[in-house]
Enzyme design. Sequence first.
Site, PDB file in Angstrom:
ATOM      1  N   LYS A 105       7.838  54.685  31.038  1.00  0.00           N
ATOM      2  CA  LYS A 105       8.918  54.978  31.377  1.00  0.00           C
ATOM      3  C   LYS A 105       8.625  56.319  32.657  1.00  0.00           C
ATOM      4  O   LYS A 105       7.707  57.282  31.822  1.00  0.00           O
ATOM      5  CB  LYS A 105      10.647  55.476  30.987  1.00  0.00           C
ATOM      6  CG  LYS A 105      11.657  55.157  31.988  1.00  0.00           C
ATOM      7  CD  LYS A 105      12.174  54.173  31.567  1.00  0.00           C
ATOM      8  CE  LYS A 105      13.270  53.536  32.861  1.00  0.00           C
ATOM      9  NZ  LYS A 105      13.710  52.271  32.910  1.00  0.00           N
ATOM     10  N   ASP A 115      14.873  51.857  38.688  1.00  0.00           N
ATOM     11  CA  ASP A 115      15.791  52.574  37.844  1.00  0.00           C
ATOM     12  C   ASP A 115      16.783  53.470  38.266  1.00  0.00           C
ATOM     13  O   ASP A 115      17.130  53.171  39.912  1.00  0.00           O
ATOM     14  CB  ASP A 115      15.544  53.948  36.473  1.00  0.00           C
ATOM     15  CG  ASP A 115      16.474  53.158  35.092  1.00  0.00           C
ATOM     16  OD1 ASP A 115      15.902  52.422  34.452  1.00  0.00           O
ATOM     17  OD2 ASP A 115      17.116  54.365  35.259  1.00  0.00           O
TER      18      ASP A 115
HETATM   19  P1  NDP Z   1      21.402  52.798  40.537  1.00  0.00           P
HETATM   20  O1  NDP Z   1      21.301  54.023  41.059  1.00  0.00           O
HETATM   21  O2  NDP Z   1      21.843  51.609  41.297  1.00  0.00           O
HETATM   22  O3  NDP Z   1      23.446  52.949  40.234  1.00  0.00           O
HETATM   23  C1  NDP Z   1      23.253  54.057  38.982  1.00  0.00           C
HETATM   24  C2  NDP Z   1      25.121  53.815  38.210  1.00  0.00           C
HETATM   25  O4  NDP Z   1      26.050  54.410  37.357  1.00  0.00           O
HETATM   26  C3  NDP Z   1      26.120  54.624  39.911  1.00  0.00           C
HETATM   27  O5  NDP Z   1      27.034  53.914  39.870  1.00  0.00           O
HETATM   28  C4  NDP Z   1      26.184  55.564  39.125  1.00  0.00           C
HETATM   29  O6  NDP Z   1      26.930  55.919  39.678  1.00  0.00           O
HETATM   30  C5  NDP Z   1      25.819  55.726  37.969  1.00  0.00           C
HETATM   31  N1  NDP Z   1      25.649  56.278  37.036  1.00  0.00           N
HETATM   32  C6  NDP Z   1      24.641  57.067  37.152  1.00  0.00           C
HETATM   33  N2  NDP Z   1      24.277  58.766  36.489  1.00  0.00           N
HETATM   34  C7  NDP Z   1      25.490  58.506  35.593  1.00  0.00           C
HETATM   35  C8  NDP Z   1      26.283  59.652  35.266  1.00  0.00           C
HETATM   36  N3  NDP Z   1      25.398  60.418  34.408  1.00  0.00           N
HETATM   37  N4  NDP Z   1      27.177  58.917  34.710  1.00  0.00           N
HETATM   38  C9  NDP Z   1      28.337  58.399  35.195  1.00  0.00           C
HETATM   39  N5  NDP Z   1      27.515  57.494  36.038  1.00  0.00           N
HETATM   40  C10 NDP Z   1      26.376  57.289  36.548  1.00  0.00           C
HETATM   41  O7  NDP Z   1      21.764  52.219  38.958  1.00  0.00           O
HETATM   42  P2  NDP Z   1      20.949  50.789  37.912  1.00  0.00           P
HETATM   43  O8  NDP Z   1      21.708  50.075  38.765  1.00  0.00           O
HETATM   44  O9  NDP Z   1      19.933  50.711  38.535  1.00  0.00           O
HETATM   45  O10 NDP Z   1      20.792  51.780  36.352  1.00  0.00           O
HETATM   46  C11 NDP Z   1      22.092  51.256  35.934  1.00  0.00           C
HETATM   47  C12 NDP Z   1      21.861  51.555  34.583  1.00  0.00           C
HETATM   48  O11 NDP Z   1      21.045  50.128  34.121  1.00  0.00           O
HETATM   49  C13 NDP Z   1      20.596  52.620  34.201  1.00  0.00           C
HETATM   50  O12 NDP Z   1      21.322  52.833  32.466  1.00  0.00           O
HETATM   51  C14 NDP Z   1      19.598  51.915  33.875  1.00  0.00           C
HETATM   52  O13 NDP Z   1      18.611  52.926  32.959  1.00  0.00           O
HETATM   53  C15 NDP Z   1      19.442  50.700  33.369  1.00  0.00           C
HETATM   54  N6  NDP Z   1      18.716  49.538  34.198  1.00  0.00           N
HETATM   55  C16 NDP Z   1      18.585  49.094  35.126  1.00  0.00           C
HETATM   56  C17 NDP Z   1      17.057  48.364  35.647  1.00  0.00           C
HETATM   57  C18 NDP Z   1      16.955  48.132  36.950  1.00  0.00           C
HETATM   58  O14 NDP Z   1      16.213  47.133  37.433  1.00  0.00           O
HETATM   59  N7  NDP Z   1      17.494  48.337  37.842  1.00  0.00           N
HETATM   60  C19 NDP Z   1      17.157  47.535  34.345  1.00  0.00           C
HETATM   61  C20 NDP Z   1      17.663  47.221  32.857  1.00  0.00           C
HETATM   62  C21 NDP Z   1      18.582  48.825  32.255  1.00  0.00           C
HETATM   63  P3  NDP Z   1      27.105  57.316  41.326  1.00  0.00           P
HETATM   64  O15 NDP Z   1      26.167  56.709  42.323  1.00  0.00           O
HETATM   65  O16 NDP Z   1      28.051  58.734  41.486  1.00  0.00           O
HETATM   66  O17 NDP Z   1      25.612  58.411  41.109  1.00  0.00           O
HETATM   67  O1  2IT Z   2      14.972  49.436  32.298  1.00  0.00           O
HETATM   68  C1  2IT Z   2      14.435  49.100  33.004  1.00  0.00           C
HETATM   69  O2  2IT Z   2      14.535  47.501  32.094  1.00  0.00           O
HETATM   70  C2  2IT Z   2      14.424  49.286  33.887  1.00  0.00           C
HETATM   71  N1  2IT Z   2      14.360  50.124  35.199  1.00  0.00           N
HETATM   72  C3  2IT Z   2      13.112  47.947  34.889  1.00  0.00           C
HETATM   73  C4  2IT Z   2      12.083  48.154  34.449  1.00  0.00           C
HETATM   74  C5  2IT Z   2      10.233  46.967  35.345  1.00  0.00           C
HETATM   75  O3  2IT Z   2       9.383  47.263  35.167  1.00  0.00           O
HETATM   76  O4  2IT Z   2      11.084  46.253  35.786  1.00  0.00           O
END
Ligand code: NDP
Ligand code: 2IT
Length: 448
Positions: A127, A167
């Site tokens: 990561k 992420d």
């Molecule tokens: P985005 O940046 O697209 O969205 C993040 C969302 O979470 C936003 O709504 C943001 O609000 C909110 N957020 C972020 N940090 C905080 C915080 N500290 N407190 C409250 N709200 C928060 O990210 P993703 O949707 O890609 O990721 C969301 C989660 O999913 C993470 O935990 C990530 O690790 C996990 N994930 C992502 C994957 C991917 O492929 N993208 C795969 C697997 C897991 P705001 O806009 O106000 O910051």
């Molecule tokens: O937490 C996760 O699984 C991710 N942010 C996606 C990782 C990836 O390599 O697609």
Amino acid sequence: MRSPYLQSVFNTIDKRSHEQPEFHQSVIELLGSLENVVDQHPEWEHYGVLERFVEPDRSVVFRVPWVDDKGKVQVNRGYRVQFNNAIGPYKGGLRFHPSVNLSIMKCLAFEMVLKNGLTTLPLGGGKGGSNFDPKGKSEDEIMRFCHSFAIELQRHIGGHIDIPAGDIGVSSREIGFIYGMFKRLTREFDAAALTGKHLSYGGSLVRTEATGYGICYFTEEVLREMKKTSFDGKNVVISGSGNVAIYTALKAQELGAKILAMSDSNGFVYDPNGINMEVIRDLKERSRRRIKEYADLVPGSTFTEGFRDIWSIPCDIAIPCATQNEIDVPQAQKIIEGGCIALSQGANMPCTLAASHLLQDAGVVVSPDKAANAGGVSTSALEMTQNSMRLSWTFEEVDQRLHGIMKNIFKEVYDASEIAKQPGNLITGANLASFLKISDAMIHQGIV
Ligand code: NDP
Ligand code: 2IT
């Protein structure tokens, strides 16, 4: 811990990782999942498997200097933690958020190792990211930051070495800027060195939707196999409104659920008629605005400040998709009181250990992040496969493969929960299934 071996690994981590609470939390969860089987595996202690498993191969920390639109020099800190490559090259996303530090990076890299072990695809875990805050930055500033970040990152990545993706705060826009600089510095078009790319230069259909769709496919299995029901007619609360939250909500709606509430870091919107996803996508995907505006645009909906209070809305299915530890004991209590039957972890480590235990003890099926959200990285692997084959599959083909992978993961995790003598404890099942596979590979490769 009953096992002296697990206790000794715990003591080492406890002494060493006090300043790394998030990493500590992930390790404790794994050790707890191995308690019922460790006595059957004396080879783990003999080969020092756990001692090696909890120490990353390397953590790279670097300076990221860049120039803002006013001409002022800014400096951020960049990270890439390459945790374990026993079963394949390091793989895992990049997070740009001011809260990023070494503890969060190690925790997320450790989670990636175990997640990738479940996907049945040959990927190790890593990561990276930066404490850079993309909020309020112009597109030029984002590009200059990404280019500077990539100048250091490029030394550490490659299609057979380490493959980053997105992420929090990193979408295909940022991946594009990083890829552009990577390609220029390495003088080759190594498409499989980054995933989540735009479709125009090697991205895969469904990668944008994959994490959210995968969460719903996994949850469908849980509902059918463990609760004899489905998404149809269920009330769902989803935290966050980013990539993962949006595509989870869209798929859950397609499967017949009503989404009652969504949030961002400022607060949450509640819509008793079911969230209008076109409005959310306009606000969050097509422009970068705040979720608060939803309440001004949609009559009958309300906005409440404070993102954690979203869990006071009663629901059948809870899907946290924002960030780590967003659900602690008070939020878990609210979720239980609201009659929830299943909680699927869309975000990485969204529940504290105490919250997870409380939910499970109350009969809520908790689907752990490393299983429920593995659809994102699995589709990244499908993107790499298409890059290697120099062809691209249709949306339906990728979606079908993703669906198959998520069903397999559920089966693998459920079966392992039985091996661990905790049938239905999917947290234990996920940790055990993956650890068995990776530890085996580590033993076969000797002490390295
Ligand atoms: P985005 O940046 O697209 O969205 C993040 C969302 O979470 C936003 O709504 C943001 O609000 C909110 N957020 C972020 N940090 C905080 C915080 N500290 N407190 C409250 N709200 C928060 O990210 P993703 O949707 O890609 O990721 C969301 C989660 O999913 C993470 O935990 C990530 O690790 C996990 N994930 C992502 C994957 C991917 O492929 N993208 C795969 C697997 C897991 P705001 O806009 O106000 O910051
Ligand atoms: O937490 C996760 O699984 C991710 N942010 C996606 C990782 C990836 O390599 O697609």
